[in-house]
Design a protein around this motif. Structure first.
Motif, PDB file in Angstrom:
ATOM      1  N   GLY A  15       0.789  -1.220   0.000  1.00  0.00           N
ATOM      2  CA  GLY A  15       0.000   0.000   0.000  1.00  0.00           C
ATOM      3  C   GLY A  15       0.821   1.270   0.000  1.00  0.00           C
ATOM      4  N   SER A  17       4.146   3.810  -1.120  1.00  0.00           N
ATOM      5  CA  SER A  17       4.657   4.325  -2.399  1.00  0.00           C
ATOM      6  C   SER A  17       6.177   4.432  -2.359  1.00  0.00           C
ATOM      7  N   ARG A  67      -1.155   2.123 -11.324  1.00  0.00           N
ATOM      8  CA  ARG A  67      -0.462   2.286 -10.042  1.00  0.00           C
ATOM      9  C   ARG A  67       0.911   2.939 -10.225  1.00  0.00           C
ATOM     10  N   ASN A  84       2.891   3.572  -6.762  1.00  0.00           N
ATOM     11  CA  ASN A  84       1.895   3.727  -5.707  1.00  0.00           C
ATOM     12  C   ASN A  84       1.172   2.411  -5.467  1.00  0.00           C
ATOM     13  N   SER A  85       0.525   2.318  -4.335  1.00  0.00           N
ATOM     14  CA  SER A  85      -0.252   1.125  -3.982  1.00  0.00           C
ATOM     15  C   SER A  85       0.557  -0.143  -4.210  1.00  0.00           C
ATOM     16  N   LYS A  87       2.393  -3.668  -3.995  1.00  0.00           N
ATOM     17  CA  LYS A  87       1.956  -4.994  -3.593  1.00  0.00           C
ATOM     18  C   LYS A  87       3.181  -5.884  -3.377  1.00  0.00           C
TER      19      LYS A  87
END
Length: 125
Positions: A15, A17, A67, A84-85, A87
């Motif tokens: 989650g 960055s 993302r 970003n975001s 995983k």
């Protein structure tokens, strides 16, 4: 001789960055199309994102589209990958690359003439 150096990797949580940078020396400026690839444990190197000489056209792997954002600043001879975001499956060594080839698809590693040494990105769950 073009020399590429990546920076900005690190250990983050899912989650979060990160922003990766690729600094180019050797007069790369707008003469090269550029891209990002990554190598995950147990997998082959895969395409992440790429852009044309002036950043007008961009391509993304399906797994990162929406993302990640690729950009470049030719005046500063730098390329950036804003992630970003993040995983856990984004974990890997991220490499920037440059090519003088003007026509071959950038999603393949084949056209690239120059590669950086890589920067590690680790995303914990």
């Amino acid at each position: 001789q073009v020399h590429l150096v990546e920076s900005g990797g690190g250990l983050v949580q899912a989650g979060d960055s990160l922003s990766l940078s690729c600094a180019a020396s050797g007069g790369i400026s707008s003469n090269y199309r550029m891209g990002w690839f990554r190598l995950a444990p147990g997998k082959e190197r895969e395409f992440v994102a790429a852009l044309t000489r002036f950043g007008i056209d961009k391509w993304y792997a399906d797994s990162v589209r929406g993302r990640f954002t690729i950009s470049r600043d030719n005046a500063k001879n730098t390329m950036t990958l804003q992630m970003n975001s993040l995983k856990p499956e984004d974990t890997g060594i991220y490499y920037c690359a440059a090519t003088v080839n003007a026509w071959e698809p950038l999603q393949s590693s084949a056209p690239y003439n120059y590669w950086g040494q890589g920067t590690q990105v680790t995303v914990s769950s």
